[in-house]
Write an enzyme that holds these catalytic residues in place. Structure first.
Site: not given
Length: 211
Positions: A99, A112
């Site tokens: 991530e 993100d």
């Protein structure tokens, strides 16, 4: 049946219960083990942006190795959360690597396009953010989300083994439970179609390095 004159039997029973409670409280295997999960590792779509000319488990392990130094900053927290929630710390580390590269690619704790928060990229659109981006509260929140996914996969696929359900939960962490339709194709629809396979391969590396 114990009698009044069986103190030794009573002691043995109490010791057995104490040992059992110790396993439950300090264990990390409630949801399976990455060591027993089959994996194809990172896809070429994941490996290429990392500057690698090869794919698969080797690529996942290389990426994990690159992240190890940064990951070790959080090792104590990761292990503490894993032991508290009875899930392998290596799984948490594998997700953190995938991530956020252990935080290396985040800007002020965010990724993100400003939606993902922290080491485990908890999505602010679906969850109320807890703690600082690299703190224990955040890692605990991300891990609870993962465990919730695993439990939903357990209900959806009760005939899968615990290890298979763990892998399914990892896949669902990225793309949701609804995206997991079969064991063989669970990653189709995840980012680069390889999420759980890549995370598992990285987690296997981290487990070999003390997680």
């Amino acid at each position: 049946m114990l009698g009044k004159n069986d103190p030794m039997c009573l002691v043995l029973v109490l010791l057995g219960l104490t040992a059992l409670l110790g396993i439950c409280q300090g264990g990390t295997g409630c949801y399976g083990s990455v060591s027993r999960i089959d994996t194809t590792g990172a896809s070429c779509r994941t490996a290429k942006p990392e500057g690698l000319s090869y794919c698969g488990v080797r690529a996942s392990r290389t990426i994990a190795e690159r992240d190890l130094g940064s990951m070790n900053k959080y090792k104590v927290l990761i292990k503490r959360v894993g032991e508290a929630l009875c899930i392998e710390p290596a799984v948490i580390a594998g997700i953190i690597s995938r991530e956020s590269h252990a935080g290396k690619i985040l800007k002020n704790g965010w990724g993100d396009r400003g939606n993902g928060f922290g080491l485990m990229q908890v999505d602010k659109r679906y969850h109320k953010i807890e703690g600082t981006w690299n703190g224990e509260a955040h890692i605990r929140q991300g891990t609870r989300i993962l465990i919730d996914m695993v439990k939903k996969i357990q209900r959806k696929f009760p005939r899968w083994t615990r290890d298979q359900q763990l892998k399914g939960g990892i896949s669902a962490y990225n793309a949701g439970v609804g995206n997991v339709r079969s064991y063989e194709r669970m990653d189709i629809g995840t980012l680069h179609d390889d999420y759980s396979n890549d995370v598992v391969a990285r987690a296997q590396y981290f487990k070999q390095h003390g997680y």
